[in-house]
Design an enzyme around this catalytic site. Structure first.
Site, PDB file in Angstrom:
ATOM      1  N   HIS A 167     -81.505 104.984 -24.902  1.00 19.24           N
ATOM      2  CA  HIS A 167     -80.766 103.925 -24.214  1.00 19.24           C
ATOM      3  C   HIS A 167     -81.818 102.991 -23.632  1.00 19.24           C
ATOM      4  CE1 HIS A 167     -78.000 107.414 -23.571  1.00 19.24           C
ATOM      5  NE2 HIS A 167     -77.023 106.539 -23.627  1.00 19.24           N
ATOM      6  N   GLU A 213     -69.169 105.916 -30.998  1.00 20.48           N
ATOM      7  CA  GLU A 213     -69.192 107.365 -30.735  1.00 20.48           C
ATOM      8  C   GLU A 213     -67.938 107.750 -29.952  1.00 20.48           C
ATOM      9  OE1 GLU A 213     -72.936 108.767 -29.119  1.00 20.48           O
ATOM     10  OE2 GLU A 213     -71.909 110.383 -28.074  1.00 20.48           O
ATOM     11  N   HIS A 257     -67.931 116.352 -28.127  1.00 18.49           N
ATOM     12  CA  HIS A 257     -66.830 115.404 -27.891  1.00 18.49           C
ATOM     13  C   HIS A 257     -65.615 115.805 -28.732  1.00 18.49           C
ATOM     14  CE1 HIS A 257     -69.839 111.966 -26.701  1.00 18.49           C
ATOM     15  NE2 HIS A 257     -70.000 113.065 -25.998  1.00 18.49           N
ATOM     16  N   ASP A 266     -74.091 113.400 -33.569  1.00 16.58           N
ATOM     17  CA  ASP A 266     -74.784 113.804 -32.354  1.00 16.58           C
ATOM     18  C   ASP A 266     -74.658 115.319 -32.300  1.00 16.58           C
ATOM     19  OD1 ASP A 266     -75.826 111.462 -31.488  1.00 16.58           O
ATOM     20  OD2 ASP A 266     -74.682 111.331 -29.626  1.00 16.58           O
ATOM     21  N   ASP A 292     -68.585 118.204 -21.197  1.00 18.60           N
ATOM     22  CA  ASP A 292     -69.610 117.957 -22.206  1.00 18.60           C
ATOM     23  C   ASP A 292     -70.899 118.673 -21.780  1.00 18.60           C
ATOM     24  OD1 ASP A 292     -70.610 116.724 -24.450  1.00 18.60           O
ATOM     25  OD2 ASP A 292     -70.737 114.723 -23.587  1.00 18.60           O
ATOM     26  N   ASP A 314     -73.291 119.677 -23.667  1.00 16.91           N
ATOM     27  CA  ASP A 314     -74.442 119.201 -24.448  1.00 16.91           C
ATOM     28  C   ASP A 314     -75.463 120.292 -24.739  1.00 16.91           C
ATOM     29  OD1 ASP A 314     -73.528 116.606 -24.722  1.00 16.91           O
ATOM     30  OD2 ASP A 314     -74.603 115.845 -22.971  1.00 16.91           O
ATOM     31  N   ASP A 348     -78.305 115.226 -29.250  1.00 15.94           N
ATOM     32  CA  ASP A 348     -77.783 114.805 -27.943  1.00 15.94           C
ATOM     33  C   ASP A 348     -77.498 116.097 -27.167  1.00 15.94           C
ATOM     34  OD1 ASP A 348     -76.807 113.437 -25.834  1.00 15.94           O
ATOM     35  OD2 ASP A 348     -75.234 112.362 -26.921  1.00 15.94           O
TER      36      ASP A 348
HETATM   37  C1  XLS Z   1     -72.228 111.017 -23.642  1.00 15.24           C
HETATM   38  C2  XLS Z   1     -72.697 110.493 -24.925  1.00 15.24           C
HETATM   39  C3  XLS Z   1     -73.975 109.667 -24.851  1.00 15.24           C
HETATM   40  C4  XLS Z   1     -74.141 108.850 -26.095  1.00 15.24           C
HETATM   41  C5  XLS Z   1     -75.117 107.728 -25.971  1.00 15.24           C
HETATM   42  O1  XLS Z   1     -71.379 111.887 -23.569  1.00 15.24           O
HETATM   43  O2  XLS Z   1     -72.834 111.550 -25.819  1.00 15.24           O
HETATM   44  O3  XLS Z   1     -75.070 110.487 -24.618  1.00 15.24           O
HETATM   45  O4  XLS Z   1     -74.531 109.645 -27.176  1.00 15.24           O
HETATM   46  O5  XLS Z   1     -74.762 106.844 -24.983  1.00 15.24           O
HETATM   47 NI    NI Z   2     -73.717 111.427 -27.776  1.00 11.35          NI
HETATM   48 NI    NI Z   3     -71.840 113.466 -25.104  1.00 12.43          NI
END
Ligand code: XLS
Ligand code: NI
Ligand code: NI
Length: 482
Positions: A147, A278, A317, A342, A353, A355, A385
């Site tokens: 970003h 996304e 997601h 991702d 999330d 991650d 991600d």
């Molecule tokens: C957040 C998103 C973010 C995007 C990029 O949940 O996954 O990380 O991939 O802005």
């Molecule tokens: Ni993402």
């Molecule tokens: Ni995410």
């Protein structure tokens, strides 16, 4: 407040702490304890390696017990006529790997990487970028994702933020030339700053809409400058908290105008990368407009934008929207919209999330079945991600996490290739639909037969025979490949 909302409140709180102004802004509730921020005299120019203990990561094969080696990912080995690295196109997410702090809604940051000096200064941003390129090189990946606001500090004005970004991008470009690594994608961070609390493209305030447009404009330019292959839109704040104060139609129309503006700017600057959306159903907003792959595709079609965008599917997601990752990938694939993945996973017992790095070989095999059927992902790829757990605080954990995620997908690729090549499952599916290969089936698929004619057929045929779905057999076949 749902746990999900609480969690991210502090997550973003911490980021706001470090990023809102040029330097670290002290919001003590969100800051690391001073004792955890290792300084070690590193305010000076960093000298030497960032990861002196870590060798270049090599493939050692499945019998290796070395945590700093690949067991399944062998970059140049060919699978179905293509190198593994070209199927997988791995990318490291700068925001997690170099800006993740381990902060959570109830606790301060836990990570104190030796190269960090506890500031969000420009000199720190430059040093961090050098660490990023050493990390990428040692891991042996060709791509990174960022970003705008992760890589360079926000300034007091838009122009100051842009100047900070230019300084970091100039260094990144030099490091890219030395290493041959470049961005899989760039994106604009339109969710952290308080100005975006109602959204960027869907803010009710035209001033905020304009600011978001200016930020995306610059982020697209630097992505282009760095040779990025895609540009992502994740609309974390593009949604609503309640319909009672929201003009839903206006917001969706504005979002479409914004995306059209991005398409126009892409053409103006000659950026040939793919624009990706996304999907995510919620978090941080209660309802995000890009809910899932089907909703997003419908939106793009409604506004005549489907030809200009593809989707970046994130597995965590997908599960938040009540689907499997495989479902989201297959929807994107059959609509011709699959652009990037991702690569992460959620937790079956946790509703937000999380991650995490993907470690489930079965899941990875399903993912890779779609990728193979899609003919690969290029110019997209797999962006990790994903972040370390709060409790993982050793520098080597950053490597181990990525190695493990890469090996899982590589193993998934090997399994999926065999499964599709042997064709057992494909045959099972084809058999289920074989009646549609009949003359009438073909007529139905071509739209050449009326309900009346079908009624006549039923009069002739009588009651349909019950045929087995063979689910257990399909599961047995699938699992025999893992
Ligand atoms: C957040 C998103 C973010 C995007 C990029 O949940 O996954 O990380 O991939 O802005
Ligand atoms: Ni993402
Ligand atoms: Ni995410």
């Amino acid at each position: 407040m749902k746990p999900a909302m609480r969690l991210h409140f502090l997550f973003f709180c911490f980021f706001a702490t470090i990023l809102v102004k040029g330097e670290l802004i002290a919001d003590q509730t969100c800051r690391a304890e001073p004792s955890l921020v290792s300084d070690g005299g590193l305010h000076k120019e960093w000298e030497g390696e960032f990861f002196p203990e870590i060798p270049n990561i090599k493939y050692e094969g499945p019998s290796s017990k070395n945590p700093l080696a690949y067991k399944w990912y062998n970059a140049d080995e060919e699978i179905l006529g293509r190198k593994m690295k070209d199927w997988l196109r791995f990318s490291v997410a700068f925001w997690h790997t170099f800006r993740g702090t381990g902060a959570d809604p109830f606790g301060a940051p836990t990570k104190s990487w030796p190269w960090e000096d506890g500031t969000n200064s420009l000199s720190m941003a430059l040093r961090r970028m050098k660490a990023n390129f050493e990390f990428l090189t040692k891991l042996g990946v060709d791509y990174w994702c960022f970003h705008d606001r992760d890589i360079a500090p926000d300034g007091k004005t838009l122009m100051e933020s842009n100047a900070n970004l230019d300084a970091v991008v100039a260094l990144a470009k030099k490091l890219q030339e030395q290493t041959g690594i470049h961005p899989l994608w760039g994106t604009a961070q339109l969710f952290m700053h308080p100005r975006y609390m109602h959204g960027g493209a869907t803010s009710p305030d035209v001033h905020v809409y304009a600011y978001a447009a200016a930020q995306v404009k610059k982020a697209m330019e630097v992505t282009h400058e760095l040779g990025g292959e895609n540009f992502v839109f994740w609309g974390g704040r593009e949604g609503y908290q309640t319909l009672l104060n929201t003009d839903l139609k206006k917001e969706l129309d504005h979002m479409a105008s914004f995306l059209q503006g991005a398409v126009n700017w892409k053409k103006t600057i000659g950026f040939n990368g793919t624009l990706l959306i996304e999907p995510k159903p919620q978090e941080p907003t209660k309802h995000q407009y890009d809910w899932d792959a089907a909703t997003t595709t419908g939106f793009l079609q409604r506004y005549g934008l489907a030809g200009e965008f593809k989707l970046n599917i994130e597995c965590n997601h997908a599960t938040l929207s009540g689907h499997s990752c495989h479902h989201e990938l297959e929807i994107a694939r059959i609509y011709g919209m699959l652009g990037n993945i991702d690569a992460n996973t959620g937790d079956a017992q946790t509703g937000w999330d999380t991650d995490q790095f993907l470690v489930d070989v079965g899941e990875a095999t399903l993912v890779m079945m779609t990728v193979i059927k899609n003919g690969g992902l290029a110019p997209g790829g797999f962006n990790f991600d994903a972040k370390l757990r709060r409790e993982s605080v050793d520098v080597e954990d950053l490597f181990i996490a990525h190695i493990s995620g890469m090996d899982t997908l590589a193993r998934g690729l090997r399994n999926a290739a065999k499964l599709l090549q042997d064709g057992e499952l494909t045959k099972l599916v084809e058999k289920r639909y074989e009646t549609f290969t009949s003359e009438i089936g073909t007529q139905i698929e071509k739209g050449e037969i009326s309900f009346e004619e079908l009624e006549n057929k039923v009069k002739e045929w009588g009651e349909p025979r019950l045929t087995s779905g063979k689910q257990e057999l399909a599961e047995m076949i699938f699992h025999s490949y893992l």
